[in-house]
Design a protein around this motif. Sequence first.
Motif, PDB file in Angstrom:
ATOM      1  N   PRO A   5       0.817  -1.218   0.000  1.00 39.14           N
ATOM      2  CA  PRO A   5       0.000   0.000   0.000  1.00 39.14           C
ATOM      3  C   PRO A   5       0.854   1.273   0.000  1.00 39.14           C
ATOM      4  N   GLY A   6       2.067   1.196   0.532  1.00 39.28           N
ATOM      5  CA  GLY A   6       2.957   2.355   0.548  1.00 39.28           C
ATOM      6  C   GLY A   6       3.467   2.733  -0.832  1.00 39.28           C
ATOM      7  N   LEU A   7       3.453   1.768  -1.765  1.00 40.30           N
ATOM      8  CA  LEU A   7       3.841   2.036  -3.157  1.00 40.30           C
ATOM      9  C   LEU A   7       2.614   1.998  -4.067  1.00 40.30           C
ATOM     10  N   ARG A   8       1.480   2.375  -3.523  1.00 36.01           N
ATOM     11  CA  ARG A   8       0.220   2.502  -4.263  1.00 36.01           C
ATOM     12  C   ARG A   8      -0.185   1.212  -4.982  1.00 36.01           C
ATOM     13  N   GLY A   9      -0.052   0.070  -4.263  1.00 40.80           N
ATOM     14  CA  GLY A   9      -0.548  -1.200  -4.777  1.00 40.80           C
ATOM     15  C   GLY A   9       0.394  -1.986  -5.664  1.00 40.80           C
TER      16      GLY A   9
END
Length: 112
Positions: A44-48
């Motif tokens: 989630p920190g790298l947008r999926g």
Amino acid sequence: MQFIKNLMNKVPILKSEQRWECPNCTQTDVTYESRPHTRFHTCPGLRGLTAPFVPAGTRCKVEAVEREDYIGKEAVTYDGEQRPIMRVETTRDDGNDVAVLAPCANTGTGAN
């Protein structure tokens, strides 16, 4: 001979434990594989994007690198904000690793 049989039944089996973490989110993992390996997860920190875990305690940076070239009709990987991504790069003090997100060509063929 009985002593050896009793001893064989009490020898502990050692398992290799590797703890993993992500510097961009709170996800962690544990594996018991003795051969070299790397775990990946949807971050989630790298947008999926699919990103590697790093061994717990590793000082590093894991980042998505946006494509800078022409996309055209290629099928590329997009992050959660619809930005085209060309690689996920892990940078440490002693080097870097790269997961390349190669595009797929589109032939554009179809019924006319």
